[in-house]
Design a protein around this motif. Structure first.
Motif, PDB file in Angstrom:
ATOM      1  N   ARG A 106      -0.310  22.691 -27.326  1.00 55.86           N
ATOM      2  CA  ARG A 106      -1.374  23.738 -27.466  1.00 55.86           C
ATOM      3  C   ARG A 106      -1.167  24.505 -29.006  1.00 55.86           C
ATOM      4  NH1 ARG A 106      -4.207  25.705 -22.940  1.00 55.86           N
ATOM      5  NH2 ARG A 106      -4.013  27.721 -23.577  1.00 55.86           N
ATOM      6  N   ARG A 107      -0.042  24.493 -29.042  1.00 53.07           N
ATOM      7  CA  ARG A 107       0.263  25.266 -30.602  1.00 53.07           C
ATOM      8  C   ARG A 107      -0.289  24.283 -31.550  1.00 53.07           C
ATOM      9  NH1 ARG A 107       3.390  24.563 -34.761  1.00 53.07           N
ATOM     10  NH2 ARG A 107       4.248  22.596 -33.984  1.00 53.07           N
ATOM     11  N   LYS A 108      -0.059  22.920 -31.543  1.00 53.05           N
ATOM     12  CA  LYS A 108      -0.753  22.202 -32.434  1.00 53.05           C
ATOM     13  C   LYS A 108      -2.469  22.022 -32.593  1.00 53.05           C
ATOM     14  CE  LYS A 108       3.074  18.652 -32.781  1.00 53.05           C
ATOM     15  NZ  LYS A 108       3.284  18.557 -34.174  1.00 53.05           N
ATOM     16  N   ASP A 177       1.346   9.958 -20.737  1.00 59.27           N
ATOM     17  CA  ASP A 177       0.213   9.698 -20.095  1.00 59.27           C
ATOM     18  C   ASP A 177      -0.847  10.571 -20.034  1.00 59.27           C
ATOM     19  OD1 ASP A 177       1.528   7.112 -19.717  1.00 59.27           O
ATOM     20  OD2 ASP A 177       1.926   7.319 -17.640  1.00 59.27           O
ATOM     21  N   TRP A 178      -0.421  12.078 -19.632  1.00 58.06           N
ATOM     22  CA  TRP A 178      -1.553  13.056 -19.494  1.00 58.06           C
ATOM     23  C   TRP A 178      -2.186  13.151 -20.821  1.00 58.06           C
ATOM     24  CZ3 TRP A 178       2.326  16.392 -16.225  1.00 58.06           C
ATOM     25  CH2 TRP A 178       2.026  16.269 -14.921  1.00 58.06           C
ATOM     26  N   MET A 179      -1.591  13.219 -21.787  1.00 57.97           N
ATOM     27  CA  MET A 179      -2.090  13.641 -23.275  1.00 57.97           C
ATOM     28  C   MET A 179      -3.065  12.359 -23.604  1.00 57.97           C
ATOM     29  SD  MET A 179      -1.647  16.720 -23.996  1.00 57.97           S
ATOM     30  CE  MET A 179      -2.222  16.606 -25.869  1.00 57.97           C
ATOM     31  N   ASN A 180      -2.748  11.218 -23.025  1.00 60.75           N
ATOM     32  CA  ASN A 180      -3.628  10.109 -23.712  1.00 60.75           C
ATOM     33  C   ASN A 180      -4.765   9.753 -22.591  1.00 60.75           C
ATOM     34  OD1 ASN A 180      -2.272   9.038 -26.010  1.00 60.75           O
ATOM     35  ND2 ASN A 180      -0.422   8.441 -24.841  1.00 60.75           N
ATOM     36  N   SER A 181      -4.821  10.723 -21.687  1.00 55.41           N
ATOM     37  CA  SER A 181      -5.973  10.314 -20.633  1.00 55.41           C
ATOM     38  C   SER A 181      -7.025  11.683 -20.953  1.00 55.41           C
ATOM     39  CB  SER A 181      -5.559  10.689 -19.372  1.00 55.41           C
ATOM     40  OG  SER A 181      -6.570  10.895 -18.380  1.00 55.41           O
ATOM     41  N   ARG A 185      -5.793  15.550 -20.626  1.00 54.13           N
ATOM     42  CA  ARG A 185      -5.725  16.407 -22.030  1.00 54.13           C
ATOM     43  C   ARG A 185      -6.554  17.450 -21.955  1.00 54.13           C
ATOM     44  NH1 ARG A 185      -4.420  14.073 -27.122  1.00 54.13           N
ATOM     45  NH2 ARG A 185      -5.010  15.570 -28.751  1.00 54.13           N
ATOM     46  N   ARG A 186      -7.847  17.379 -21.345  1.00 55.35           N
ATOM     47  CA  ARG A 186      -8.768  18.528 -21.265  1.00 55.35           C
ATOM     48  C   ARG A 186      -8.091  19.803 -20.701  1.00 55.35           C
ATOM     49  NH1 ARG A 186     -12.931  14.892 -21.193  1.00 55.35           N
ATOM     50  NH2 ARG A 186     -12.930  14.829 -18.788  1.00 55.35           N
ATOM     51  N   PRO A 191      -8.641  26.339 -23.206  1.00 54.32           N
ATOM     52  CA  PRO A 191      -8.392  27.417 -23.928  1.00 54.32           C
ATOM     53  C   PRO A 191      -8.485  28.858 -22.955  1.00 54.32           C
ATOM     54  CG  PRO A 191     -10.689  26.883 -24.291  1.00 54.32           C
ATOM     55  CD  PRO A 191     -10.046  25.735 -23.783  1.00 54.32           C
ATOM     56  N   ASP A 192      -8.934  28.455 -21.523  1.00 53.70           N
ATOM     57  CA  ASP A 192      -9.240  29.693 -20.886  1.00 53.70           C
ATOM     58  C   ASP A 192      -7.926  29.980 -19.848  1.00 53.70           C
ATOM     59  OD1 ASP A 192     -11.691  30.108 -21.884  1.00 53.70           O
ATOM     60  OD2 ASP A 192     -12.438  28.824 -20.507  1.00 53.70           O
ATOM     61  N   VAL A 193      -7.141  28.764 -19.850  1.00 57.19           N
ATOM     62  CA  VAL A 193      -5.947  28.942 -18.782  1.00 57.19           C
ATOM     63  C   VAL A 193      -4.878  29.865 -19.462  1.00 57.19           C
ATOM     64  CG1 VAL A 193      -6.357  26.979 -17.708  1.00 57.19           C
ATOM     65  CG2 VAL A 193      -4.788  26.725 -19.466  1.00 57.19           C
ATOM     66  N   ARG A 194      -4.076  30.527 -18.752  1.00 57.94           N
ATOM     67  CA  ARG A 194      -3.190  31.515 -19.079  1.00 57.94           C
ATOM     68  C   ARG A 194      -1.688  31.116 -18.626  1.00 57.94           C
ATOM     69  NH1 ARG A 194      -6.158  31.684 -22.146  1.00 57.94           N
ATOM     70  NH2 ARG A 194      -7.431  33.554 -22.962  1.00 57.94           N
ATOM     71  N   THR A 195      -1.557  30.405 -17.416  1.00 58.43           N
ATOM     72  CA  THR A 195      -0.259  30.281 -16.762  1.00 58.43           C
ATOM     73  C   THR A 195      -0.292  28.725 -16.452  1.00 58.43           C
ATOM     74  OG1 THR A 195      -1.197  30.897 -14.727  1.00 58.43           O
ATOM     75  CG2 THR A 195       0.069  32.581 -15.964  1.00 58.43           C
ATOM     76  N   ILE A 196       1.228  28.257 -16.027  1.00 63.33           N
ATOM     77  CA  ILE A 196       1.399  27.111 -15.548  1.00 63.33           C
ATOM     78  C   ILE A 196       2.360  26.808 -14.549  1.00 63.33           C
ATOM     79  CG2 ILE A 196       2.787  26.418 -17.554  1.00 63.33           C
ATOM     80  CD1 ILE A 196       1.944  23.721 -17.810  1.00 63.33           C
ATOM     81  N   GLY A 197       2.542  25.936 -13.711  1.00 56.81           N
ATOM     82  CA  GLY A 197       3.777  25.495 -12.857  1.00 56.81           C
ATOM     83  C   GLY A 197       3.856  24.115 -12.741  1.00 56.81           C
TER      84      GLY A 197
END
Length: 215
Positions: A106-108, A177-181, A185-186, A191-197
């Motif tokens: 996300r920083r990139k 794998d996630w970033m290449n899908s 990746r979306r 840009p709207d999410v704020r938290t993660i688990g």
């Protein structure tokens, strides 16, 4: 122990992943996608039922491993499962490593970092464990419970998105794998999410991985 893998073993290794937006079920073609997974050993974007193709900046697993520098932990969750089953501290370390990679991606992309939330970690862990226990791989469980419902049940009031994956041995591998899908990746770069688990479950046929995102 050598890190080299025999070609036959590499051919047998299957990695599967899925992305959900707002708790919706994947589109049609699930059975065909799973059959292709077993036949080819390639990751599949369950949101569109198409083979995952590498996309920049995550062109190799090593590239993912390097995004946060050499000091980033690289725990092998399969070896860990054999040696120290039941260590919550190590499992949390693996999960937090995924969060670190998410925030570096996300920083990139010039997006704000996500804040880890223990309620989302609990809901993600529960879904990973349920998929393992009941032998399914989907965003909606056999009872019809959706990702949003799981997050709400864990006490998080603004559920957003879910990514799932199975079979990846390391945090770097599942992130690759996630970033290449496209679908995953979306979700990661939403840009709207704020938290993660993040929740990982170890066991035969796994590991199972779940990412939950909140608004």
């Amino acid at each position: 122990m050598s890190n080299k893998r025999k070609p036959a073993r590499r051919k047998r290794r299957a990695q599967r992943s899925g992305a959900a937006t707002g708790g919706r079920r994947p589109l049609a073609g699930k059975a065909a996608g799973r059959a292709a997974d077993r036949a080819t050993g390639r990751a599949t974007d369950k949101a569109v039922g198409a083979p995952v193709r590498p996309t920049a900046p995550f062109s190799t697993p090593e590239a993912v491993a390097g995004v946060t520098g050499p000091a980033t932990p690289r725990p092998d969750v399969t070896r860990f499962a054999v040696r120290t089953v039941g260590s919550e501290s190590w499992r949390a370390r693996v999960e937090d490593s995924v969060v670190t990679h998410v925030n570096e991606a996300r920083r990139k992309a010039k997006l704000s970092a996500l804040r880890g939330d223990e309620r989302l970690r609990r809901s993600a862990r529960a879904h990973s464990a349920d998929m393992a226990a009941r032998d399914y791989f989907d965003h909606e469980n056999p009872d019809g419970t959706t990702p949003a419902a799981r997050m709400l049940a864990a006490g998080y009031q603004r559920p957003a998105l879910e990514n799932i994956a199975r079979g990846q041995r390391r945090a770097e591998a599942v992130m690759y794998d996630w970033m290449n899908s496209p679908g995953h990746r979306r979700n990661i770069l939403n840009p709207d999410v704020r938290t993660i688990g993040v929740g990982v479950h170890l066991g035969d046929g796994g590991p199972w991985w779940t990412q939950h995102f909140g608004y």
